[in-house]
Design a protein around this motif. Sequence first.
Motif, short mmCIF file in Angstrom:
data_model
loop_
_atom_site.label_atom_id
_atom_site.label_comp_id
_atom_site.label_asym_id
_atom_site.label_seq_id
_atom_site.Cartn_x
_atom_site.Cartn_y
_atom_site.Cartn_z
N VAL A 287 12.41 10.77 5.99
CA VAL A 287 11.44 10.03 5.53
C VAL A 287 11.61 9.16 4.39
CG1 VAL A 287 9.31 9.83 3.99
CG2 VAL A 287 9.62 11.76 5.55
N LEU A 288 12.69 9.11 3.59
CA LEU A 288 13.52 8.27 2.90
C LEU A 288 15.04 8.07 2.65
CD1 LEU A 288 13.10 5.98 0.53
CD2 LEU A 288 12.45 8.25 -1.02
N ASP A 289 15.66 7.74 2.25
CA ASP A 289 17.66 7.75 2.36
C ASP A 289 17.47 7.35 0.66
OD1 ASP A 289 19.74 7.59 2.35
OD2 ASP A 289 20.50 6.57 3.88
N PHE A 290 18.40 8.33 -0.10
CA PHE A 290 17.83 7.17 -1.24
C PHE A 290 19.98 7.04 -2.53
CE2 PHE A 290 17.62 6.86 -6.75
CZ PHE A 290 16.61 5.56 -6.36
N LYS B 246 14.35 19.34 -7.59
CA LYS B 246 13.07 19.83 -7.35
C LYS B 246 12.03 19.01 -6.85
CE LYS B 246 15.08 23.61 -9.37
NZ LYS B 246 14.24 24.81 -9.37
N TRP B 247 11.17 19.52 -5.96
CA TRP B 247 10.21 18.55 -5.54
C TRP B 247 8.86 17.94 -7.23
CZ3 TRP B 247 8.62 15.84 -1.57
CH2 TRP B 247 9.42 16.16 -0.08
N CYS B 248 8.66 17.33 -7.24
CA CYS B 248 7.72 16.80 -8.38
C CYS B 248 6.16 16.77 -7.78
CB CYS B 248 7.97 15.82 -9.22
SG CYS B 248 6.88 15.40 -10.26
N GLY B 249 4.77 17.99 -7.73
CA GLY B 249 4.32 17.65 -7.14
C GLY B 249 4.45 17.28 -5.34
N GLU B 250 4.06 16.50 -4.35
CA GLU B 250 3.43 16.23 -2.79
C GLU B 250 4.57 15.62 -2.58
OE1 GLU B 250 -0.73 14.87 -1.77
OE2 GLU B 250 -0.69 16.25 -1.88
N ASP B 251 4.27 14.66 -3.41
CA ASP B 251 5.11 13.14 -2.25
C ASP B 251 6.98 12.77 -3.54
OD1 ASP B 251 3.91 12.09 -4.49
OD2 ASP B 251 2.52 11.08 -2.88
N SER B 252 6.84 13.56 -4.67
CA SER B 252 8.42 12.43 -5.58
C SER B 252 9.43 13.84 -5.84
CB SER B 252 7.67 12.57 -6.95
OG SER B 252 6.63 11.75 -6.54
N VAL B 253 10.52 13.22 -5.91
CA VAL B 253 11.40 14.42 -6.40
C VAL B 253 12.00 13.55 -7.76
CG1 VAL B 253 13.89 15.22 -5.67
CG2 VAL B 253 11.67 14.11 -3.46
N VAL B 254 12.86 14.72 -8.47
CA VAL B 254 13.05 15.21 -9.39
C VAL B 254 14.17 15.37 -9.22
CG1 VAL B 254 13.30 15.50 -11.92
CG2 VAL B 254 10.83 14.75 -11.06
N ILE C 53 17.59 12.54 -15.86
CA ILE C 53 16.24 12.24 -15.05
C ILE C 53 15.77 11.52 -14.05
CG2 ILE C 53 14.17 13.48 -14.29
CD1 ILE C 53 14.07 15.91 -15.99
N LEU C 54 15.82 11.62 -12.70
CA LEU C 54 15.40 10.30 -12.01
C LEU C 54 14.39 10.90 -11.14
CD1 LEU C 54 15.99 7.75 -11.40
CD2 LEU C 54 17.70 8.83 -9.53
N MET C 55 13.51 10.51 -11.65
CA MET C 55 11.87 10.83 -10.50
C MET C 55 12.01 9.54 -8.95
SD MET C 55 8.13 10.72 -11.36
CE MET C 55 7.69 12.57 -11.58
N VAL C 56 12.14 9.77 -8.37
CA VAL C 56 11.74 9.39 -6.99
C VAL C 56 10.75 9.46 -5.95
CG1 VAL C 56 13.20 8.44 -5.11
CG2 VAL C 56 14.44 8.68 -6.65
N GLY C 57 10.12 8.29 -6.06
CA GLY C 57 8.68 8.46 -5.47
C GLY C 57 8.56 7.99 -3.26
N PRO C 58 7.36 8.25 -2.86
CA PRO C 58 7.47 8.24 -1.65
C PRO C 58 8.63 7.32 -0.80
CG PRO C 58 5.88 8.02 -2.61
CD PRO C 58 6.87 8.59 -3.55
N TYR C 59 8.28 5.74 -1.54
CA TYR C 59 8.81 4.61 -1.35
C TYR C 59 9.73 4.30 -1.42
CZ TYR C 59 3.82 5.18 0.64
OH TYR C 59 2.74 5.62 0.73
N GLY C 60 10.51 5.10 -2.33
CA GLY C 60 11.57 4.36 -2.78
C GLY C 60 11.91 4.15 -4.09
N GLN D 269 4.60 13.54 -14.21
CA GLN D 269 3.39 13.76 -13.11
C GLN D 269 3.34 12.17 -12.16
OE1 GLN D 269 -0.48 13.86 -13.82
NE2 GLN D 269 -1.27 14.95 -12.07
N ARG D 270 3.54 12.07 -10.54
CA ARG D 270 3.30 10.41 -10.37
C ARG D 270 1.86 9.76 -10.81
NH1 ARG D 270 2.14 9.02 -4.80
NH2 ARG D 270 2.27 7.05 -4.54
#
Length: 125
Positions: A6-9, A23-31, A39-46, A80-81
């Motif tokens: 899905v994503l390469d970061f 860890k997952w943050c909600g259904e489509d972000s990673v922390v 802390i770095l929060m990465v969303g579904p589109y990078g 939260q995203r």
Amino acid sequence: SFETKVLDFDTSDGSSASPSEMKWCGEDSVVLHWKNLGILMVGPYGDWLRFPYENSDNVYIIPEMDSCRVVTDTSVEILQRVPPATALLLRIGSIEPAAMLLDAADAFESGSPASDEAARAIIRT
């Protein structure tokens, strides 16, 4: 199955070390958490946001259904995203009905006579 990427970061620009937590943050972000970096929060589109926690010795990430909690020695915060509906509402120049209603409400609270016309414009869209 885990066959679709899905994503390469790439995080190597910020740190050569692996994160201490992911860890997952909600259904489509990673922390991700690195000691002494934050802390770095990465969303579904990078898209990403960095939250510095350099002065905290103990940082824990607790995933929730729609967010994650960040617990430190001195605070508890929620990450939260921004939901897509809120992003559409607050986007500059948005013509979404909710954004137009918010503009009309702001005009009404400031006593502007344009508030009536702004509210009527919602019906025409």
